[in-house]
Design an enzyme around this catalytic site. Structure first.
Site, short mmCIF file in Angstrom:
data_model
loop_
_atom_site.label_atom_id
_atom_site.label_comp_id
_atom_site.label_asym_id
_atom_site.label_seq_id
_atom_site.Cartn_x
_atom_site.Cartn_y
_atom_site.Cartn_z
N CYS A 1 39.44 40.66 48.30
CA CYS A 1 39.17 39.94 47.06
C CYS A 1 40.32 38.97 46.77
O CYS A 1 41.46 39.15 47.23
CB CYS A 1 39.04 40.91 45.89
SG CYS A 1 37.47 41.80 45.83
N GLU B 1 42.00 38.66 44.12
CA GLU B 1 43.11 39.31 43.40
C GLU B 1 44.08 39.97 44.38
O GLU B 1 45.28 40.06 44.11
CB GLU B 1 42.56 40.35 42.43
CG GLU B 1 41.74 39.78 41.28
CD GLU B 1 40.26 39.59 41.61
OE1 GLU B 1 39.91 39.49 42.80
OE2 GLU B 1 39.47 39.53 40.66
N ASN C 1 39.48 34.74 47.90
CA ASN C 1 38.91 35.81 48.72
C ASN C 1 38.88 35.41 50.19
O ASN C 1 38.73 34.22 50.53
CB ASN C 1 37.53 36.25 48.21
CG ASN C 1 36.50 35.14 48.13
OD1 ASN C 1 36.84 33.97 47.94
ND2 ASN C 1 35.24 35.49 48.25
N VAL C 2 39.06 36.41 51.04
CA VAL C 2 39.10 36.21 52.49
C VAL C 2 38.21 37.27 53.11
O VAL C 2 38.59 38.46 53.18
CB VAL C 2 40.55 36.33 53.03
CG1 VAL C 2 40.58 36.12 54.54
CG2 VAL C 2 41.46 35.31 52.34
N GLU C 3 37.00 36.85 53.51
CA GLU C 3 36.02 37.82 54.01
C GLU C 3 36.21 38.10 55.50
O GLU C 3 37.07 37.50 56.16
CB GLU C 3 34.61 37.30 53.70
CG GLU C 3 34.39 37.22 52.18
CD GLU C 3 32.98 36.81 51.79
OE1 GLU C 3 32.20 36.36 52.65
OE2 GLU C 3 32.67 36.94 50.58
N CYS D 1 39.98 45.68 41.90
CA CYS D 1 40.97 44.63 41.57
C CYS D 1 41.60 44.88 40.20
O CYS D 1 42.76 44.51 39.98
CB CYS D 1 40.32 43.27 41.64
SG CYS D 1 40.00 42.80 43.35
N CYS E 1 36.66 42.88 39.91
CA CYS E 1 35.94 44.13 40.21
C CYS E 1 36.83 45.33 39.88
O CYS E 1 38.02 45.19 39.59
CB CYS E 1 35.51 44.15 41.67
SG CYS E 1 36.84 44.45 42.84
N1 THU Z 1 35.34 39.07 44.89
C1 THU Z 1 36.62 38.76 44.54
O1 THU Z 1 37.30 38.00 45.23
N2 THU Z 1 37.11 39.30 43.39
C2 THU Z 1 36.43 40.13 42.57
O2 THU Z 1 37.00 40.66 41.63
C3 THU Z 1 35.01 40.37 42.81
C4 THU Z 1 34.49 39.96 44.12
C5 THU Z 1 34.82 38.55 46.16
C6 THU Z 1 34.65 39.59 47.22
C7 THU Z 1 33.62 38.93 48.12
O3 THU Z 1 34.30 38.11 49.06
C8 THU Z 1 32.81 38.07 47.19
O4 THU Z 1 33.54 38.01 45.97
C9 THU Z 1 31.42 38.61 46.91
O5 THU Z 1 31.46 39.92 46.47
#
Ligand code: THU
Length: 129
Positions: free
Chosen positions: A55, A57, A44-46, A91, A88
């Site tokens: 996310c 994925e 994940n890259v916020e 994804c 999620c």
């Molecule tokens: N996140 C994912 O990378 N994949 C998912 O399927 C669920 C959530 C990440 C998004 C965010 O950066 C962190 O988890 C918290 O929600």
């Protein structure tokens, strides 16, 4: 294809070490097997604009395409701490596009096909020709 699920889970945990998650603090990694046997990874890259975060994925989807394309056959998603994370809803749709209903997903209920975790999915077949 024989899937080494323990190895796939380990690669997902390792991928989480590359996550950029300064806002949630949840480091996520995902590992996928492609139909030609390739391994693809994502993290994940916020973003400071929270809703723009990617996310794990989604970044894996980019790596799949950049490394030669193909179809996903198996996916495992883990936190950096090693906890199983269920993809999620968004994804699941991303994974469905690239793996279809038979792609296997590591879930709290066991290893399940996409058709079980995204039943009656909307997909490319619903678009006009
Ligand atoms: N996140 C994912 O990378 N994949 C998912 O399927 C669920 C959530 C990440 C998004 C965010 O950066 C962190 O988890 C918290 O929600």
């Amino acid at each position: 294809m024989n899937i080494d699920w323990d190895a796939l889970r380990t690669r997902a945990v390792e991928a989480a070490a590359s996550a950029y998650a300064p806002y949630s603090g949840l480091h996520v990694g995902v590992a996928g097997i492609v139909d030609d046997g390739r391994l693809v990874l994502g993290c994940n890259v916020e973003n400071a604009s929270y809703g723009l975060g990617l996310c794990a994925e989604c970044t894996m989807a980019g790596q799949l395409r950049l490394s030669g394309g193909g179809r996903l056959v198996a996916v495992a998603c883990r936190s950096g701490a090693g906890d199983l994370l269920m993809p999620c809803g968004r994804c699941r749709q991303v994974l469905y596009e690239l793996g279809g209903p038979e792609c296997l997903v590591d879930t709290p209920s066991g290893i399940l096909p996409m058709s079980s975790v995204l039943p009656d999915a909307f997909g490319p077949e619903h678009l006009p020709a």
